[in-house]
Design a protein around this motif. Structure first.
Motif, PDB file in Angstrom:
ATOM      1  N   UNK A  25     -14.360  -0.993 -12.579  1.00 43.35           N
ATOM      2  CA  UNK A  25     -14.019  -0.281 -11.346  1.00 43.35           C
ATOM      3  C   UNK A  25     -13.452   1.074 -11.743  1.00 43.35           C
ATOM      4  N   UNK A  26     -13.250   1.939 -10.767  1.00 42.01           N
ATOM      5  CA  UNK A  26     -12.666   3.249 -10.990  1.00 42.01           C
ATOM      6  C   UNK A  26     -11.292   3.087 -11.643  1.00 42.01           C
ATOM      7  N   UNK A  27     -10.937   3.980 -12.548  1.00 42.39           N
ATOM      8  CA  UNK A  27      -9.673   3.883 -13.280  1.00 42.39           C
ATOM      9  C   UNK A  27      -8.460   3.874 -12.350  1.00 42.39           C
ATOM     10  N   UNK A  28      -8.567   4.491 -11.187  1.00 40.09           N
ATOM     11  CA  UNK A  28      -7.454   4.538 -10.252  1.00 40.09           C
ATOM     12  C   UNK A  28      -7.463   3.438  -9.210  1.00 40.09           C
ATOM     13  N   UNK A  30      -6.862   0.149  -7.175  1.00 42.03           N
ATOM     14  CA  UNK A  30      -5.780  -0.832  -7.128  1.00 42.03           C
ATOM     15  C   UNK A  30      -6.321  -2.235  -6.855  1.00 42.03           C
ATOM     16  N   UNK A  31      -7.516  -2.315  -6.289  1.00 47.39           N
ATOM     17  CA  UNK A  31      -8.126  -3.613  -5.993  1.00 47.39           C
ATOM     18  C   UNK A  31      -8.563  -4.287  -7.289  1.00 47.39           C
ATOM     19  N   UNK A  32      -8.366  -5.585  -7.340  1.00 47.90           N
ATOM     20  CA  UNK A  32      -8.798  -6.367  -8.491  1.00 47.90           C
ATOM     21  C   UNK A  32      -9.504  -7.617  -7.979  1.00 47.90           C
ATOM     22  N   UNK A 110     -14.150   3.786  -4.775  1.00 44.99           N
ATOM     23  CA  UNK A 110     -14.416   2.437  -4.263  1.00 44.99           C
ATOM     24  C   UNK A 110     -15.674   1.806  -4.856  1.00 44.99           C
ATOM     25  N   UNK A 111     -16.048   2.231  -6.064  1.00 46.11           N
ATOM     26  CA  UNK A 111     -17.261   1.704  -6.699  1.00 46.11           C
ATOM     27  C   UNK A 111     -16.916   0.624  -7.720  1.00 46.11           C
TER      28      UNK A 111
END
Length: 131
Positions: A25-28, A30-32, A110-111
């Protein structure tokens, strides 16, 4: 010389077979999402993140879909054909390969995507790896 070439070919096939797949996911971000959530994203059932698929069928894609969605290439094609035919969904956008997946995931907050673990760099975050 033939023996050397045969040994090198066998070694490269063995290396490919043991390569890990990283879900990124994107480095920033927060979703996991869990592995089940990732399966739903790549099957078009969950729109919380934008899945970035790889074009064509390659060892990385095969390992990812087999492990995460339990679908083979033919099962996945059939699944998407059914959704497209009934108007219930469209396949995820795809890019050429690992470097393109990393670039797209790094550029979009969001990718989510999957790549050979060796292609991961600091511009993305690894959620989990598949052995």
């Amino acid at each position: 010389m033939k023996k050397l070439l045969s040994a090198l070919a066998l070694l490269s096939c063995t290396t490919l077979a043991h390569a890990e797949v990283a879900v990124i996911v994107n480095a920033g971000a927060s979703a996991a999402p869990s592995q089940a959530d990732v399966a739903n994203i790549f099957l078009g059932k969950d729109k919380s993140l934008k899945g970035v698929d790889q074009a064509g069928w390659n060892p990385t894609k095969d390992k990812f879909y087999s492990a995460v969605t339990s679908k083979s290439e033919s099962q996945l094609k059939s699944y998407w054909s059914g959704l497209v035919f009934t108007g219930k969904g469209q396949p995820l956008p795809s890019v050429a390969g690992d470097a393109d997946v990393v670039a797209k995931v790094a550029a979009e907050a969001d990718a989510i995507g999957y790549v050979d673990a060796a292609a991961v760099n600091s511009s993305v975050k690894v959620l989990f790896t598949l052995p």
